[in-house]
Design a protein around this motif. Structure first.
Motif, PDB file in Angstrom:
ATOM      1  N   MET A   1      28.594  24.406  16.357  1.00 50.81           N
ATOM      2  CA  MET A   1      27.544  23.644  15.692  1.00 50.81           C
ATOM      3  C   MET A   1      26.994  22.602  16.663  1.00 50.81           C
ATOM      4  O   MET A   1      27.758  21.855  17.275  1.00 50.81           O
ATOM      5  CB  MET A   1      28.133  22.973  14.449  1.00 50.81           C
ATOM      6  CG  MET A   1      27.146  22.125  13.711  1.00 50.81           C
ATOM      7  SD  MET A   1      27.705  21.694  12.064  1.00 50.81           S
ATOM      8  CE  MET A   1      28.360  20.075  12.362  1.00 50.81           C
TER       9      MET A   1
ATOM     10  N   ARG B   1      25.501  19.206  18.127  1.00 49.22           N
ATOM     11  CA  ARG B   1      25.674  17.804  17.748  1.00 49.22           C
ATOM     12  C   ARG B   1      24.325  17.109  17.684  1.00 49.22           C
ATOM     13  O   ARG B   1      23.406  17.443  18.433  1.00 49.22           O
ATOM     14  CB  ARG B   1      26.585  17.106  18.745  1.00 49.22           C
ATOM     15  CG  ARG B   1      27.997  17.670  18.683  1.00 49.22           C
ATOM     16  CD  ARG B   1      28.897  16.998  19.647  1.00 49.22           C
ATOM     17  NE  ARG B   1      28.507  17.393  20.995  1.00 49.22           N
ATOM     18  CZ  ARG B   1      29.018  16.871  22.088  1.00 49.22           C
ATOM     19  NH1 ARG B   1      29.916  15.931  22.029  1.00 49.22           N
ATOM     20  NH2 ARG B   1      28.623  17.283  23.272  1.00 49.22           N
ATOM     21  N   THR B   2      24.214  16.127  16.812  1.00 49.11           N
ATOM     22  CA  THR B   2      22.997  15.352  16.643  1.00 49.11           C
ATOM     23  C   THR B   2      23.013  14.172  17.608  1.00 49.11           C
ATOM     24  O   THR B   2      24.004  13.454  17.698  1.00 49.11           O
ATOM     25  CB  THR B   2      22.893  14.817  15.197  1.00 49.11           C
ATOM     26  OG1 THR B   2      22.985  15.915  14.305  1.00 49.11           O
ATOM     27  CG2 THR B   2      21.604  14.060  14.984  1.00 49.11           C
TER      28      THR B   2
ATOM     29  N   ARG C   1      22.037  10.551  18.437  1.00 47.92           N
ATOM     30  CA  ARG C   1      21.732   9.356  17.653  1.00 47.92           C
ATOM     31  C   ARG C   1      21.787   8.124  18.538  1.00 47.92           C
ATOM     32  O   ARG C   1      22.739   7.953  19.298  1.00 47.92           O
ATOM     33  CB  ARG C   1      22.768   9.169  16.539  1.00 47.92           C
ATOM     34  CG  ARG C   1      22.720  10.221  15.487  1.00 47.92           C
ATOM     35  CD  ARG C   1      22.379   9.560  14.177  1.00 47.92           C
ATOM     36  NE  ARG C   1      22.004  10.560  13.211  1.00 47.92           N
ATOM     37  CZ  ARG C   1      22.613  10.732  12.061  1.00 47.92           C
ATOM     38  NH1 ARG C   1      23.627   9.975  11.735  1.00 47.92           N
ATOM     39  NH2 ARG C   1      22.192  11.640  11.232  1.00 47.92           N
TER      40      ARG C   1
ATOM     41  N   GLU D   1      30.663  10.359  22.470  1.00 49.33           N
ATOM     42  CA  GLU D   1      30.418  11.646  21.827  1.00 49.33           C
ATOM     43  C   GLU D   1      31.568  11.931  20.881  1.00 49.33           C
ATOM     44  O   GLU D   1      32.710  11.582  21.169  1.00 49.33           O
ATOM     45  CB  GLU D   1      30.331  12.766  22.867  1.00 49.33           C
ATOM     46  CG  GLU D   1      29.202  12.572  23.860  1.00 49.33           C
ATOM     47  CD  GLU D   1      29.113  13.704  24.872  1.00 49.33           C
ATOM     48  OE1 GLU D   1      29.252  14.874  24.461  1.00 49.33           O
ATOM     49  OE2 GLU D   1      28.911  13.411  26.055  1.00 49.33           O
ATOM     50  N   ASP D   2      31.254  12.538  19.743  1.00 46.83           N
ATOM     51  CA  ASP D   2      32.286  13.007  18.836  1.00 46.83           C
ATOM     52  C   ASP D   2      31.911  14.411  18.388  1.00 46.83           C
ATOM     53  O   ASP D   2      30.970  15.005  18.917  1.00 46.83           O
ATOM     54  CB  ASP D   2      32.501  12.037  17.667  1.00 46.83           C
ATOM     55  CG  ASP D   2      31.270  11.808  16.811  1.00 46.83           C
ATOM     56  OD1 ASP D   2      30.442  12.736  16.687  1.00 46.83           O
ATOM     57  OD2 ASP D   2      31.129  10.713  16.241  1.00 46.83           O
ATOM     58  N   ALA D   3      32.608  14.946  17.416  1.00 46.90           N
ATOM     59  CA  ALA D   3      32.379  16.328  16.997  1.00 46.90           C
ATOM     60  C   ALA D   3      30.981  16.549  16.422  1.00 46.90           C
ATOM     61  O   ALA D   3      30.440  17.646  16.513  1.00 46.90           O
ATOM     62  CB  ALA D   3      33.435  16.734  15.974  1.00 46.90           C
ATOM     63  N   GLU D   4      30.378  15.503  15.845  1.00 47.79           N
ATOM     64  CA  GLU D   4      29.081  15.647  15.190  1.00 47.79           C
ATOM     65  C   GLU D   4      27.913  15.017  15.938  1.00 47.79           C
ATOM     66  O   GLU D   4      26.771  15.415  15.731  1.00 47.79           O
ATOM     67  CB  GLU D   4      29.151  15.032  13.787  1.00 47.79           C
ATOM     68  CG  GLU D   4      30.144  15.703  12.877  1.00 47.79           C
ATOM     69  CD  GLU D   4      30.265  14.975  11.544  1.00 47.79           C
ATOM     70  OE1 GLU D   4      29.395  14.130  11.232  1.00 47.79           O
ATOM     71  OE2 GLU D   4      31.235  15.243  10.825  1.00 47.79           O
ATOM     72  N   HIS D   5      28.186  14.007  16.782  1.00 46.28           N
ATOM     73  CA  HIS D   5      27.105  13.222  17.376  1.00 46.28           C
ATOM     74  C   HIS D   5      27.284  12.986  18.864  1.00 46.28           C
ATOM     75  O   HIS D   5      28.396  12.938  19.366  1.00 46.28           O
ATOM     76  CB  HIS D   5      27.010  11.847  16.693  1.00 46.28           C
ATOM     77  CG  HIS D   5      26.796  11.920  15.241  1.00 46.28           C
ATOM     78  ND1 HIS D   5      27.826  11.788  14.330  1.00 46.28           N
ATOM     79  CD2 HIS D   5      25.675  12.131  14.511  1.00 46.28           C
ATOM     80  CE1 HIS D   5      27.341  11.900  13.116  1.00 46.28           C
ATOM     81  NE2 HIS D   5      26.046  12.109  13.189  1.00 46.28           N
TER      82      HIS D   5
END
Length: 147
Positions: free
Chosen positions: A1, A3-4, A6, A130-134
């Motif tokens: 998936m 990442r966004t 931000r 950075e993380d799993a979503e962003h």
């Protein structure tokens, strides 16, 4: 998936702009420029203005001061306590046109040995975390190569 991306602080810069810049605000009454931005009232104590316009700040400035961060900062700064701490370089940059000093991290690989008070630097986009979503974006300062 995917990442966004931000911004770490929404409204302080446009991470997708071709001409990456910090965004401040300027009072319509007295002309004072603010960063971080101010959206409610003029912070100039001699002015009672409340009409503020968003303005892009200068992309280049001169080193006003600098230091290296050799400690793990407290929350809300994100860092993994199980990883060895890596020092980073902080740069205070004077923007002559705006008559202000803006603090930020140096670009990756830039150390205190690469900087000098009065040296020209330019603003570049960066990643804070950075993380799993962003991917959390920010700004950095990089020395301008002499031409």
């Amino acid at each position: 998936m995917p990442r966004t991306r931000r911004p770490v602080v929404p409204g302080w810069f446009d991470q997708d702009a071709a001409d990456f810049r910090l965004l401040g605000t300027q009072c319509r009454d007295c002309g004072a420029v603010f960063f971080p931005r101010e959206d409610a009232f003029c912070r100039n104590p001699a002015c009672g203005g409340s009409a503020l316009d968003e303005v892009p700040l200068s992309r280049r400035g001169t080193v006003w001061s600098y230091t290296d961060g050799r400690y793990r900062p407290p929350a809300p700064y994100v860092s993994d306590p199980d990883t060895a701490w890596q020092p980073y370089t902080l740069v205070a940059v004077e923007l002559a046109a705006e008559r202000m000093v803006v603090l930020g991290q140096a670009a990756p690989g830039v150390t205190v040995a690469d900087l000098a008070v009065g040296a020209e630097v330019e603003l570049v986009p960066g990643v804070l975390n950075e993380d799993a979503e962003h991917v959390w974006t920010t700004w950095r300062w990089r020395p301008v190569e002499a031409s």
